[in-house]
Design a protein around this motif. Structure first.
Motif, PDB file in Angstrom:
ATOM      1  N   UNK A 157       0.832  -1.203   0.000  1.00 51.77           N
ATOM      2  CA  UNK A 157       0.000   0.000   0.000  1.00 51.77           C
ATOM      3  C   UNK A 157       0.867   1.254   0.000  1.00 51.77           C
ATOM      4  N   UNK A 158       1.939   1.252   0.789  1.00 54.61           N
ATOM      5  CA  UNK A 158       2.851   2.383   0.825  1.00 54.61           C
ATOM      6  C   UNK A 158       3.476   2.617  -0.552  1.00 54.61           C
ATOM      7  N   UNK A 159       3.862   1.541  -1.217  1.00 55.72           N
ATOM      8  CA  UNK A 159       4.463   1.661  -2.548  1.00 55.72           C
ATOM      9  C   UNK A 159       3.442   2.207  -3.544  1.00 55.72           C
ATOM     10  N   UNK A 160       2.186   1.800  -3.450  1.00 55.35           N
ATOM     11  CA  UNK A 160       1.155   2.310  -4.368  1.00 55.35           C
ATOM     12  C   UNK A 160       0.878   3.803  -4.121  1.00 55.35           C
ATOM     13  N   UNK A 161       0.873   4.213  -2.858  1.00 54.76           N
ATOM     14  CA  UNK A 161       0.656   5.635  -2.529  1.00 54.76           C
ATOM     15  C   UNK A 161       1.805   6.469  -3.066  1.00 54.76           C
ATOM     16  N   UNK A 162       3.040   6.012  -2.878  1.00 58.65           N
ATOM     17  CA  UNK A 162       4.208   6.735  -3.392  1.00 58.65           C
ATOM     18  C   UNK A 162       4.165   6.796  -4.912  1.00 58.65           C
ATOM     19  N   UNK A 163       3.761   5.693  -5.529  1.00 63.08           N
ATOM     20  CA  UNK A 163       3.659   5.669  -6.987  1.00 63.08           C
ATOM     21  C   UNK A 163       2.603   6.647  -7.479  1.00 63.08           C
ATOM     22  N   UNK A 164       1.502   6.756  -6.745  1.00 65.34           N
ATOM     23  CA  UNK A 164       0.447   7.687  -7.132  1.00 65.34           C
ATOM     24  C   UNK A 164       0.927   9.132  -6.999  1.00 65.34           C
ATOM     25  N   UNK A 165       1.646   9.454  -5.904  1.00 63.48           N
ATOM     26  CA  UNK A 165       2.193  10.799  -5.749  1.00 63.48           C
ATOM     27  C   UNK A 165       3.215  11.114  -6.846  1.00 63.48           C
ATOM     28  N   UNK A 166       4.029  10.141  -7.174  1.00 64.29           N
ATOM     29  CA  UNK A 166       5.025  10.356  -8.227  1.00 64.29           C
ATOM     30  C   UNK A 166       4.335  10.588  -9.571  1.00 64.29           C
ATOM     31  N   UNK A 167       3.294   9.859  -9.848  1.00 69.31           N
ATOM     32  CA  UNK A 167       2.561  10.039 -11.105  1.00 69.31           C
ATOM     33  C   UNK A 167       1.852  11.387 -11.094  1.00 69.31           C
TER      34      UNK A 167
END
Length: 171
Positions: A157-167
């Protein structure tokens, strides 16, 4: 069959009865050679044995084994199915009897417990030893799999949140 062959057969049957987990007695009413061969093949696949023996010799071989009580069932044209797995011989015999009405399940025994035809059919409905082992392995494996999923979930979940912020920042 001379006396020496009879003694050898009785000794062989006695050894089988001493080492087996279940004995199923069947009655053959006009089975052809091809049908008996097919039945023996199914028994072998299940890890069971199928033997046609004279009833008098089988009764003698039963003496001194836990299966002495089934000697009364040895009447008429009978055959003996045996296996170390308590379910294998019963399952193979009942499955074959479903497709061929010429094979009748008379009864049998599992150790000291004498079973009638319905008891053998109920025994055949139980899962085999290999199926039970598979279920136990699955039950032992399931908690470990769930534990790994729970431990990995927050990181994912943390990786998906970071990926969403990066996108979002890239857009």
């Amino acid at each position: 069959m001379d006396r020496a062959e009879k003694k050898a057969l009785v000794a062989s049957l006695n050894r089988v009865f001493s080492e087996t987990g279940v004995v199923v007695i069947t009655r053959n009413h006009g089975l052809t050679v091809a049908q008996v061969t097919a039945l023996r093949g199914k028994m072998r696949e299940a890890g069971a044995g199928y033997k046609v023996a004279k009833n008098k010799l089988a009764r003698i071989a039963l003496e001194g084994t836990p299966y002495t009580a089934i000697s009364d069932m040895l009447v008429g044209p009978t055959a003996l199915a045996t296996s170390s797995d308590p379910v294998a011989a019963a399952k193979a015999a009942v499955d074959f009897a479903k497709t061929n009405e010429k094979l009748e399940i008379v009864g049998g025994a599992m150790g000291d417990t004498v079973l009638d035809a319905n008891g053998i059919k109920q025994l055949a409905s139980l899962p085999s030893l290999d199926e039970l082992r598979g279920k136990i392995v699955g039950l032992l494996n399931a908690p470990a799999t769930k534990l790994v999923q729970i431990v990995q979930a927050p990181a994912g979940q943390l990786a998906r949140v970071m990926g969403a912020y990066a996108a979002k920042d890239a857009a």
